[in-house]
Design an enzyme around this catalytic site. Structure first.
Site, PDB file in Angstrom:
ATOM      1  CG  PHE A  73      42.773  39.050  47.223  1.00 29.54           C
ATOM      2  CD1 PHE A  73      42.986  37.970  48.055  1.00 29.54           C
ATOM      3  CD2 PHE A  73      41.671  39.851  47.460  1.00 29.54           C
ATOM      4  CE1 PHE A  73      42.132  37.675  49.114  1.00 29.54           C
ATOM      5  CE2 PHE A  73      40.798  39.580  48.517  1.00 29.54           C
ATOM      6  CZ  PHE A  73      41.038  38.491  49.350  1.00 29.54           C
ATOM      7  CD  GLU A  74      45.243  35.685  41.434  1.00 26.70           C
ATOM      8  OE1 GLU A  74      44.268  34.913  41.255  1.00 26.70           O
ATOM      9  OE2 GLU A  74      45.472  36.663  40.676  1.00 26.70           O
ATOM     10  CB  ALA A 111      46.745  45.093  47.207  1.00 24.70           C
ATOM     11  CE1 TYR A 234      38.943  50.868  29.842  1.00 29.16           C
ATOM     12  CE2 TYR A 234      40.079  52.968  29.625  1.00 29.16           C
ATOM     13  CZ  TYR A 234      40.012  51.707  30.150  1.00 29.16           C
ATOM     14  OH  TYR A 234      40.983  51.265  31.014  1.00 29.16           O
TER      15      TYR A 234
END
Length: 396
Positions: A73-74, A111, A234
Site C-alpha cells: 500500500f504505497e 492488504a 515490546y
C-alpha cells in the site's frame, strides 16, 4: 526537482527515486553474490515494498529465480511531490526483474481488505496457477476490519505498569528518559487485531479455498523478541501480545494446510532500523548499541543479509531448525550471550555524551536515511531528478 530529506519526527516526508533504486540494486547484488538457493519458484509477498518484505521478494527473485507477486500500500508521486519509498523500491525491483526475464507483478492497495485478497488470487490464477511460498510481512498501525468495518488502531504501550527508561532522539543524539502509561484492555485488543495473526490466517484461508496454494506450500510471517531492556515496551507490551497471537496462528494455519502438506512458520528476526522500529521508544538506543557491538564482532546484518540467510540456512535447508516454541530463529546472532551482556554493560553507561563513543548512532542515522533513498554512494543528490516514476505492472 532537487530532492532532499525533509524530516518530521521519525518520518521522512520525501523519498529519492534514484537512491531507492540504488538500495534495491545493492540488495540484489548481495543476494547474487551468495549464489543460487534451491527454494520457492512462485512467491507471493504480502507487504513487499520495504524492509524484510522487500528483502524477501529480492531473495525470492534473485536468489531462487522465482516469479513474484508483491502486495503493498504505497503512494505514487505527483508533480512536485515524491512517492513513498516503497513505491520507488517496487518500481526499481520490477525494472531489475524485467532485465533478467523474471516474472514480477504488483498490487497496490489495502492488504487487509477482501478486495485486494481477491484481486491477488485472481492474478495468481491467471499468471502462476499456484504459489509455493507466501511471505506475510505487513507493518501497519491501523486496520479496517473487512468483516466488521471497524477501524482498529494499534498502540505502543506496556501492560500492567507505567514504563520508564532511556531512549535517544536519533536525529540529535540526545539521550533522555521516556515514560509510557500502561495500556487498557481496548488498547491490547485493538493492537492484536491490527498486528496479530488474524489477517494472515484470512489470506491463507482464502487462498486455500481458491486452490492457489501448491502442494507442500509454505507460509512465513515475521516477529521479534528482543532483549530484557526492551521487553516491557515490546515483548511484554501490547505489541508482544500481538506477536504472541501471530505465533499461535502459525500452528492453526499448519493444521489448516495439513491436507496439502503445507506449513506455516514464524521467523523471529533481528532488530533493524525500519520506519516502525524508529517509532518505538527505547528501540533506537538499543539498536545503536547493538550495531556497534555486532559490527565489531563481524556479525552485523541488515534486512537483505537476514533474509538471504533465512532462505539459505533455514527455510530451504535439509531440516528447518526450530526453537522450543516452534519458531525459526534468525535473531540468533543478536541474542548471543556475549552480544547481550555487552549491550547491558553499555546500556548502563549510555548518555548523551557517551553515546557517540559507545554506540553507532551514525550507523543508525545512515540506515534511517537509506530507508528513504538518501545517503547512497553513486547517487548524485544535487542532480535534477524526475519524481514521477511508474511501477510497470501495477494492478490498481
Amino acid at each position: 526537482m532537487i530532492i532532499e530529506p525533509r524530516m518530521r519526527g521519525f518520518i521522512c516526508l520525501t523519498a529519492h527515486p534514484k537512491g531507492c533504486e540504488q538500495n534495491v540494486k545493492n540488495q540484489i547484488a548481495y543476494v547474487k553474490s551468495k549464489g543460487t538457493i534451491d527454494g520457492a519458484k512462485r512467491v507471493l509477498v504480502i507487504g513487499a515494498s520495504t524492509g524484510f518484505g522487500l528483502a524477501s521478494r529480492i531473495t525470492s527473485a534473485f536468489g531462487c529465480h522465482a516469479s513474484t507477486i508483491g502486495v503493498f500500500f504505497e503512494k505514487p508521486a505527483s508533480e512536485g511531490k515524491t512517492a513513498s519509498p516503497g513505491w520507488y523500491n517496487s518500481a526499481a525491483f520490477e525494472q531489475e526483474a524485467s532485465k533478467e526475464g523474471l516474472y514480477a507483478k504488483s498490487i497496490n492497495g489495502d492488504a487487509f481488505s477482501s478486495e485486494i485478497k481477491q484481486q491477488t488470487i485472481d492474478l495468481i490464477k491467471a499468471d502462476l496457477g499456484q504459489v509455493d511460498l507466501v511471505i506475510y510481512s505487513l507493518a501497519s498501525p491501523v486496520r479496517l476490519h473487512p468483516v466488521t468495518g471497524v477501524l482498529h488502531r494499534s498502540v505502543l504501550k506496556p501492560i500492567g505498569a507505567t514504563f520508564s527508561n532511556k531512549t535517544v532522539d536519533f536525529h540529535t543524539g540526545n539521550v533522555s528518559q521516556v515514560t509510557i502509561e500502561p495500556a487498557n484492555q481496548d488498547d491490547i485488543d485493538n493492537t492484536v487485531v491490527v498486528m496479530g495473526g488474524e489477517d494472515w490466517s484470512m489470506w491463507i484461508d482464502e487462498m486455500k479455498k481458491a486452490n492457489v496454494l501448491a502442494e507442500g506450500a509454505m507460509t512465513v510471517a515475521y516477529s521479534y523478541i528482543g532483549p530484557e531492556v526492551t521487553e516491557a515496551v515490546y515483548r511484554k507490551g501490547t505489541i508482544g501480545r500481538a506477536k504472541d497471537h501471530l505465533e499461535a496462528t502459525a500452528f492453526e494455519i499448519t493444521d489448516n494446510l495439513k491436507d496439502i502438506k503445507g506449513r506455516a512458520y514464524v521467523s523471529v528476526n533481528k532488530a533493524l532500523v525500519t520506519q516502525a522500529s524508529s517509532a518505538i521508544p527505547v528501540i533506537p538506543l538499543y539498536i545503536s548499541l547493538l550495531y556497534k557491538i555486532m559490527k565489531e564482532k563481524g556479525i552485523h546484518e541488515g534486512c537483505i543479509e537476514q533474509m538471504q540467510r533465512l532462505y539459505s540456512e533455514r527455510l530451504y535447508s535439509a531440516a528447518i531448525p526450530l526453537d522450543e516454541k516452534g519458531r525459526i530463529r534468525i535473531d540468533d546472532w543478536e541474542m548471543r550471550d556475549d552480544v547481550q551482556s555487552k549491550v547491558s554493560e553499555l546500556w548502563s553507561q549510555s548518555n548523551t555524551e557517551t553515546l557517540i563513543q559507545i554506540g553507532d548512532l551514525a550507523g543508525y542515522k545512515q540506515d534511517f536515511l537509506n530507508l528513504f533513498g538518501f545517503g547512497f554512494e553513486g547517487v548524485d543528490y544535487l542532480a535534477d531528478t524526475n519524481e514521477l516514476v511508474n511501477v510497470m505492472s501495477i494492478n490498481e
